[in-house]
Every structure is written in C-alpha cells, then in structure tokens.
Write a protein that holds these residues in place. Structure first.
Motif, PDB file in Angstrom:
ATOM      1  N   ILE A 105     -10.677 -17.373  10.693  1.00  0.00           N
ATOM      2  CA  ILE A 105      -9.661 -17.013  11.686  1.00  0.00           C
ATOM      3  C   ILE A 105      -8.248 -17.039  11.082  1.00  0.00           C
ATOM      4  O   ILE A 105      -7.411 -16.202  11.452  1.00  0.00           O
ATOM      5  CB  ILE A 105      -9.776 -17.968  12.901  1.00  0.00           C
ATOM      6  CG1 ILE A 105     -11.081 -17.661  13.655  1.00  0.00           C
ATOM      7  CG2 ILE A 105      -8.563 -17.845  13.823  1.00  0.00           C
ATOM      8  CD1 ILE A 105     -11.460 -18.666  14.715  1.00  0.00           C
ATOM      9  N   ARG A 106      -8.001 -17.962  10.157  1.00  0.00           N
ATOM     10  CA  ARG A 106      -6.647 -18.089   9.600  1.00  0.00           C
ATOM     11  C   ARG A 106      -6.157 -16.734   9.060  1.00  0.00           C
ATOM     12  O   ARG A 106      -6.886 -16.055   8.337  1.00  0.00           O
ATOM     13  CB  ARG A 106      -6.647 -19.158   8.497  1.00  0.00           C
ATOM     14  CG  ARG A 106      -5.279 -19.386   7.873  1.00  0.00           C
ATOM     15  CD  ARG A 106      -5.170 -20.744   7.208  1.00  0.00           C
ATOM     16  NE  ARG A 106      -5.242 -21.856   8.161  1.00  0.00           N
ATOM     17  CZ  ARG A 106      -4.259 -22.253   8.976  1.00  0.00           C
ATOM     18  NH1 ARG A 106      -3.089 -21.643   8.933  1.00  0.00           N
ATOM     19  NH2 ARG A 106      -4.436 -23.263   9.798  1.00  0.00           N
ATOM     20  N   ASN A 107      -4.983 -16.338   9.474  1.00  0.00           N
ATOM     21  CA  ASN A 107      -4.317 -15.094   9.045  1.00  0.00           C
ATOM     22  C   ASN A 107      -5.001 -13.807   9.525  1.00  0.00           C
ATOM     23  O   ASN A 107      -4.631 -12.717   9.078  1.00  0.00           O
ATOM     24  CB  ASN A 107      -4.169 -15.031   7.511  1.00  0.00           C
ATOM     25  CG  ASN A 107      -3.288 -16.155   7.004  1.00  0.00           C
ATOM     26  OD1 ASN A 107      -2.326 -16.537   7.675  1.00  0.00           O
ATOM     27  ND2 ASN A 107      -3.603 -16.692   5.836  1.00  0.00           N
ATOM     28  N   SER A 108      -5.988 -13.935  10.389  1.00  0.00           N
ATOM     29  CA  SER A 108      -6.672 -12.727  10.865  1.00  0.00           C
ATOM     30  C   SER A 108      -5.881 -12.055  11.985  1.00  0.00           C
ATOM     31  O   SER A 108      -4.991 -12.661  12.594  1.00  0.00           O
ATOM     32  CB  SER A 108      -8.065 -13.099  11.419  1.00  0.00           C
ATOM     33  OG  SER A 108      -7.909 -13.931  12.552  1.00  0.00           O
TER      34      SER A 108
ATOM     35  N   ALA B  16      -5.722 -19.137  23.002  1.00  0.00           N
ATOM     36  CA  ALA B  16      -5.006 -20.365  22.621  1.00  0.00           C
ATOM     37  C   ALA B  16      -5.590 -20.960  21.338  1.00  0.00           C
ATOM     38  O   ALA B  16      -4.853 -21.367  20.427  1.00  0.00           O
ATOM     39  CB  ALA B  16      -5.075 -21.373  23.766  1.00  0.00           C
ATOM     40  N   GLN B  17      -6.918 -20.976  21.254  1.00  0.00           N
ATOM     41  CA  GLN B  17      -7.536 -21.628  20.089  1.00  0.00           C
ATOM     42  C   GLN B  17      -7.493 -20.754  18.832  1.00  0.00           C
ATOM     43  O   GLN B  17      -7.472 -21.265  17.713  1.00  0.00           O
ATOM     44  CB  GLN B  17      -8.957 -22.079  20.434  1.00  0.00           C
ATOM     45  CG  GLN B  17      -8.933 -23.178  21.490  1.00  0.00           C
ATOM     46  CD  GLN B  17     -10.257 -23.884  21.697  1.00  0.00           C
ATOM     47  OE1 GLN B  17     -11.072 -24.001  20.783  1.00  0.00           O
ATOM     48  NE2 GLN B  17     -10.477 -24.369  22.913  1.00  0.00           N
ATOM     49  N   LEU B  18      -7.460 -19.430  19.010  1.00  0.00           N
ATOM     50  CA  LEU B  18      -7.255 -18.559  17.838  1.00  0.00           C
ATOM     51  C   LEU B  18      -5.885 -18.849  17.235  1.00  0.00           C
ATOM     52  O   LEU B  18      -5.729 -18.946  16.008  1.00  0.00           O
ATOM     53  CB  LEU B  18      -7.349 -17.087  18.241  1.00  0.00           C
ATOM     54  CG  LEU B  18      -8.748 -16.530  18.533  1.00  0.00           C
ATOM     55  CD1 LEU B  18      -8.657 -15.161  19.202  1.00  0.00           C
ATOM     56  CD2 LEU B  18      -9.583 -16.424  17.253  1.00  0.00           C
TER      57      LEU B  18
ATOM     58  N   ALA C 280      -4.586 -17.858  13.427  1.00  0.00           N
ATOM     59  CA  ALA C 280      -4.681 -16.388  13.413  1.00  0.00           C
ATOM     60  C   ALA C 280      -3.278 -15.806  13.177  1.00  0.00           C
ATOM     61  O   ALA C 280      -2.288 -16.320  13.700  1.00  0.00           O
ATOM     62  CB  ALA C 280      -5.251 -15.887  14.730  1.00  0.00           C
ATOM     63  N   GLY C 281      -3.218 -14.727  12.406  1.00  0.00           N
ATOM     64  CA  GLY C 281      -1.927 -14.133  12.076  1.00  0.00           C
ATOM     65  C   GLY C 281      -1.324 -13.408  13.261  1.00  0.00           C
ATOM     66  O   GLY C 281      -0.105 -13.428  13.484  1.00  0.00           O
ATOM     67  N   ARG C 282      -2.185 -12.746  14.031  1.00  0.00           N
ATOM     68  CA  ARG C 282      -1.728 -11.997  15.192  1.00  0.00           C
ATOM     69  C   ARG C 282      -2.852 -11.980  16.223  1.00  0.00           C
ATOM     70  O   ARG C 282      -3.999 -11.690  15.862  1.00  0.00           O
ATOM     71  CB  ARG C 282      -1.390 -10.567  14.750  1.00  0.00           C
ATOM     72  CG  ARG C 282      -0.572  -9.821  15.740  1.00  0.00           C
ATOM     73  CD  ARG C 282       0.223  -8.726  15.041  1.00  0.00           C
ATOM     74  NE  ARG C 282       1.201  -8.199  15.956  1.00  0.00           N
ATOM     75  CZ  ARG C 282       2.027  -7.218  15.685  1.00  0.00           C
ATOM     76  NH1 ARG C 282       2.004  -6.656  14.494  1.00  0.00           N
ATOM     77  NH2 ARG C 282       2.887  -6.791  16.568  1.00  0.00           N
TER      78      ARG C 282
END
Ligand SMILES: NC(=O)c1ccc[n+]([C@@H]2O[C@H](COP(=O)([O-])OP(=O)(O)OC[C@H]3O[C@@H](n4cnc5c(N)ncnc54)[C@H](OP(=O)(O)O)[C@@H]3O)[C@@H](O)[C@H]2O)c1
Length: 230
Positions: free
Chosen positions: A3-6, A23-25, A30-32
């Motif tokens: 998920i990070r930066n996705s 919220a959890q993304l 998450a990038g966006r």
C-alpha cells in the motif's frame, strides 16, 4: 500489493467499511487515495481526492478511470442489500443488488484492468460476503449477488494470471455498519475487519477470510446438505 506510495481508489467511500478502507489506506502510507461515492460532498476525511461515482453508471465509471489514471489498487467496496426475499420480494430490488454488487464491481474491473495490464502491476480487492455461501431468512437475493461477485474474482484471477494483477476476494460476516443496523446479531467492528483485510491484501492472499464466520462457512462448503424429505 504493498500500500505504501500506491495510488488507490475505494468505491462507496462515504460511510461504513468504505470509509474505513480510505482511512487505513492513508494510515498505511498510500501516496494518493481517491474516495469515490455517489455523493462525494459527504466525504469528510482529510487528505483524499474525492470522486462522484455511482458504480452502476458506466459513464461515471469511465470518467473515474480517466480521472485516476494509473491506479495500483481498486477496492470494489460499494454494496447494496435490499433484504428482499427470493420467492416473493420485489424483483426490482433483487435486480439492483446484482447491478451494484456484481455489474458495478465488474464495470470497475473492466475500466481499470487495461491500465494495470499495460504497467504489469495492480490489485483488485472485491468485497463479497459470507452470504455467498449461506442461506439465511432475509438476505438470500443479496447472497446470490455476492456469490456472483465471488465467482467473478475466481474467474478474473484465471483471466489475469501472468499479468502482474492481483485479484483478492474479501469474505466477511456481520459487521457493524448501516447495512446491518436493522439486524440484531453480534457484529464485528469495521476498523478491526478492515485492518485484517488490508494485512492479508498486502500479503497477496487471494481469498481473504476476514473473520470467524468466513473461516467456518468456507470450511462447511463441503458439508453434505442432505436430501429433500416430503
Ligand atoms: N456490514 C456487513 O455486515 C457486511 C458483511 C459482508 C459484506 N459486506 C459488504 O461490505 C461492503 C460495504 O458495506 P457496508 O457494511 O459498509 O454497508 P453500508 O454502510 O450500507 O455502505 C454501503 C456503501 O456502498 C455505497 N453504494 C451503494 N450503492 C452504490 C452505488 N450504486 N454506487 C456507488 N456506491 C454505492 C453506499 O453509498 P450511499 O451512501 O450513496 O448509499 C455506501 O457508501 C458492501 O459491499 C457490503 O455488501 C458488508
């Protein structure tokens, strides 16, 4: 799918599980995150991009795909339960469940899969339900639509094998959202449920059994259902 930066889009993001997914993304880096809803004016989470999206509207789905561009993650969360009975419920309610829970999710897949395929990466999380596997007094037409959603994920996994696209199906039982407000049964908290779902989604699990009901009912699929007795 990490998920990070996705770049992610969540349908039905204005309340319930959809709001939790958004919220959890964000919490997971998450990038966006595109929070899509029929009435995006009701989305009150900071740090998101909002989109107007009724998943049954093919034009709006196409516009959402254009607006997002390259999505890494599509969470097909939007869902509808009419509580219609199969034998004598309103047929229009039963059709609407299929429109939202099956065709809505399928339209999202068809709009976003080509871009993912071109890039050789992407992931769908399709929210089904234990009702796909269970007959129960008030939710059987809904269950049929969620069975279609589950079968869709199984088929997509075959069709998209080797393309770098993950297709995860989420199976869950009773969870404490508006959808279940009128049903008096024990319910899991949505934040806990979504945390379990996203942990397994990030681990690449194809079929996410997010609570005890999902695990039990999956195991019981092989149980003999007996014979008709007059
Ligand atoms: N809660 C449970 O016990 C449970 C169990 C198993 C599976 N699920 C599934 O989990 C998902 C989330 O449900 P929930 O419990 O959070 O239900 P919910 O509180 O009733 O929320 C449903 C969401 O779906 C949206 N939606 C409905 N029709 C739509 C459409 N045509 N286009 C776009 N969005 C639409 C709603 O938007 P509006 O606000 O505009 O109506 C709302 O945001 C659903 O797929 C549901 O079937 C829930």
């Amino acid at each position: 799918m990490k998920i990070r930066n996705s770049v992610a889009i969540v349908t039905g993001a204005n309340r319930g599980l959809g709001k939790q997914f958004v919220a959890q993304l964000l919490e997971r880096g998450a990038g966006r995150v595109y929070a899509a809803a029929r009435r995006p004016e009701f989305i009150d989470l900071p740090g998101v991009d909002t989109l107007r999206l009724d998943v049954t509207d093919q034009q709006q789905v196409a516009e959402a795909a254009r607006a997002v561009g390259q999505a890494d993650i599509v969470i097909n969360n939007a869902g509808f339960s009419s509580f219609a009975r199969l034998v004598d419920g309103e047929l229009s309610d039963i059709r609407r469940e299929i429109e939202v829970n099956y065709f809505g999710a399928l339209q999202m897949v068809r709009a976003f899969a080509p871009g993912m395929r071109n890039r050789g990466r992407g992931a769908f999380l399709n929210v089904s339900s234990v009702m796909a596997w269970l007959g129960f007094e008030h939710s059987n037409s809904y269950g049929a639509s969620k069975a279609a959603n589950w079968a869709m994920s199984n088929g997509l996994r075959e069709e998209l094998a080797g393309t770098g696209i993950q297709v995860s199906s989420l199976l869950l039982g009773s969870t404490d959202t508006d959808m279940m407000a009128r049903i008096d049964v024990p319910k899991n908290p949505p934040d806990k449920l979504v945390a379990v779902a996203l942990d397994q989604f990030e681990d690449g699990v194809n079929e996410i059994l997010a609570d005890d009901a999902a695990k039990t009912l999956k195991a019981e699929l092989s149980v003999d259902r007996g014979r008709f007795v007059e």
